[in-house]
Design a protein around this motif. Structure first.
Motif, PDB file in Angstrom:
ATOM      1  N   GLN A   6       0.829  -1.188   0.000  1.00  0.00           N
ATOM      2  CA  GLN A   6       0.000   0.000   0.000  1.00  0.00           C
ATOM      3  C   GLN A   6       0.874   1.253   0.000  1.00  0.00           C
ATOM      4  O   GLN A   6       1.943   1.279   0.595  1.00  0.00           O
ATOM      5  N   CYS A  23      -3.136   0.477  -3.728  1.00  0.00           N
ATOM      6  CA  CYS A  23      -2.872  -0.879  -3.266  1.00  0.00           C
ATOM      7  C   CYS A  23      -2.450  -1.704  -4.485  1.00  0.00           C
ATOM      8  O   CYS A  23      -3.182  -1.753  -5.472  1.00  0.00           O
ATOM      9  N   TRP A  35     -11.179  -3.557   0.904  1.00  0.00           N
ATOM     10  CA  TRP A  35     -10.714  -2.379   1.633  1.00  0.00           C
ATOM     11  C   TRP A  35     -11.425  -2.326   2.982  1.00  0.00           C
ATOM     12  O   TRP A  35     -12.645  -2.539   3.058  1.00  0.00           O
ATOM     13  N   TYR A  36     -10.647  -2.004   4.000  1.00  0.00           N
ATOM     14  CA  TYR A  36     -11.182  -1.842   5.344  1.00  0.00           C
ATOM     15  C   TYR A  36     -10.700  -0.515   5.920  1.00  0.00           C
ATOM     16  O   TYR A  36      -9.628  -0.024   5.578  1.00  0.00           O
ATOM     17  N   LYS A  37     -11.508   0.029   6.832  1.00  0.00           N
ATOM     18  CA  LYS A  37     -11.146   1.229   7.583  1.00  0.00           C
ATOM     19  C   LYS A  37     -10.977   0.814   9.033  1.00  0.00           C
ATOM     20  O   LYS A  37     -11.865   0.169   9.604  1.00  0.00           O
ATOM     21  N   SER A  63     -13.981   3.048  -5.041  1.00  0.00           N
ATOM     22  CA  SER A  63     -12.826   2.191  -5.261  1.00  0.00           C
ATOM     23  C   SER A  63     -12.980   1.462  -6.584  1.00  0.00           C
ATOM     24  O   SER A  63     -14.094   1.202  -7.047  1.00  0.00           O
ATOM     25  N   SER A  72      -5.368  -1.490  -7.066  1.00  0.00           N
ATOM     26  CA  SER A  72      -6.657  -0.883  -6.766  1.00  0.00           C
ATOM     27  C   SER A  72      -6.397   0.475  -6.151  1.00  0.00           C
ATOM     28  O   SER A  72      -5.344   0.722  -5.550  1.00  0.00           O
ATOM     29  N   LEU A  74      -8.375   3.600  -3.737  1.00  0.00           N
ATOM     30  CA  LEU A  74      -9.497   4.015  -2.900  1.00  0.00           C
ATOM     31  C   LEU A  74      -9.483   5.542  -2.888  1.00  0.00           C
ATOM     32  O   LEU A  74      -8.478   6.147  -2.523  1.00  0.00           O
ATOM     33  N   TYR A  87      -6.344   2.851   6.636  1.00  0.00           N
ATOM     34  CA  TYR A  87      -7.074   2.183   5.562  1.00  0.00           C
ATOM     35  C   TYR A  87      -6.262   0.962   5.134  1.00  0.00           C
ATOM     36  O   TYR A  87      -5.112   1.079   4.720  1.00  0.00           O
ATOM     37  N   CYS A  89      -5.806  -2.577   2.929  1.00  0.00           N
ATOM     38  CA  CYS A  89      -6.125  -3.307   1.711  1.00  0.00           C
ATOM     39  C   CYS A  89      -5.775  -4.766   1.944  1.00  0.00           C
ATOM     40  O   CYS A  89      -4.714  -5.082   2.513  1.00  0.00           O
ATOM     41  N   TRP A 104      -2.611  -9.167   3.614  1.00  0.00           N
ATOM     42  CA  TRP A 104      -2.808  -7.752   3.946  1.00  0.00           C
ATOM     43  C   TRP A 104      -1.626  -6.877   3.571  1.00  0.00           C
ATOM     44  O   TRP A 104      -0.468  -7.314   3.602  1.00  0.00           O
TER      45      TRP A 104
END
Lengths: 114, 113
Positions: A6, A23, A35-37, A63, A72, A74, A87, A89, A104
């Motif tokens: 990332q 990412c 994708w996570y926050k 995204s 990718s 975001l 953030y 990925c 990850w």
């Protein structure tokens, strides 16, 4: 070895700015990209991308996946202080059955200043 | 719907002691995963349960780690004896049988001193 990278690792912006987080991945048996926050506790789900070139959108976040470039992005438009978070990925890898796992990246730490 | 619950949220133990982490997945989720984040490194996969069976335990670091999911409901991850390098945040995630999104718990921060 499978890896997810990332960039940038950290970013400081002002409220109202637009940010793009990147990412890229090298993963065998790619299934999807997620994708996570993460604020203080649990990573919360943002997007799951499986098809190249189709943008997913949720409010100010969007995204898109590029399977040709193995990457990718975001995007967050009109950032707010509440967008400050890490953030993450993750690429889901595995076979067509249920034997899958997430690989990850390190995450991008975003700070939005008022 | 209740989310994924993990406890304790924090644990500080001495090297050589035993610690057991617990994860309660979303009710009805067959798939349960354990992940770990060591400081400064990426989150890494540890293992995957489908109901009570271990589907993949390729990420378990060594035989000091034992995971169980008796009855296919909650899971425990025991570290015995703990070493300094076991410190990190242990996340649990669950997922339904239709392989939709993964839902994560808040994690257990383990510190071995």
């Amino acid at each position: 070895e499978d890896k997810v990278v990332q960039s940038p690792l950290s970013l400081v912006v002002h409220e109202g700015d637009t940010v793009t987080l990147n990412c890229s991945y090298e993963v065998t048996n790619f299934r999807s990209l997620l994708w996570y926050k993460q604020e203080k506790k649990a990573p919360t789900f943002l997007f799951m991308l499986t098809s190249s070139g189709i943008e997913k959108k949720s409010g100010r976040l969007s995204s898109i996946l590029d399977k040709k470039e193995l990457s990718s992005i975001l995007n967050i438009t009109a950032t707010q202080t509440g967008d400050s978070a890490i953030y993450l990925c993750a690429v889901e890898a595995g076979n067509a059955g249920n034997n899958r796992k997430l690989i990850w990246g390190l995450g991008t730490s975003l700070a939005v200043n008022p | 719907e209740a989310g994924v619950t993990q406890f304790p949220s924090h644990s500080v133990i001495e090297k050589g002691q035993t610690v057991t982490l617990r994860c309660d997945p979303i009710s009805g989720h067959d798939n349960l995963y354990w992940y770990r984040r060591v400081m400064g490194k990426e989150i890494k996969f540890l293992l995957h349960f489908v109901k009570e069976s271990k589907q993949d335990e390729s990420g378990m670091p060594n035989n000091r780690f034992l995971a169980e999911r008796t009855g296919g409901t909650y899971s425990t991850l025991k570290v015995q004896p703990a070493e300094l390098e076991d410190s990190g945040v242990y996340f649990c995630a669950s997922r339904g049988r239709y392989l939709d999104g993964y839902t994560f718990g808040s994690g257990t921060r383990l510190t071995v001193v």
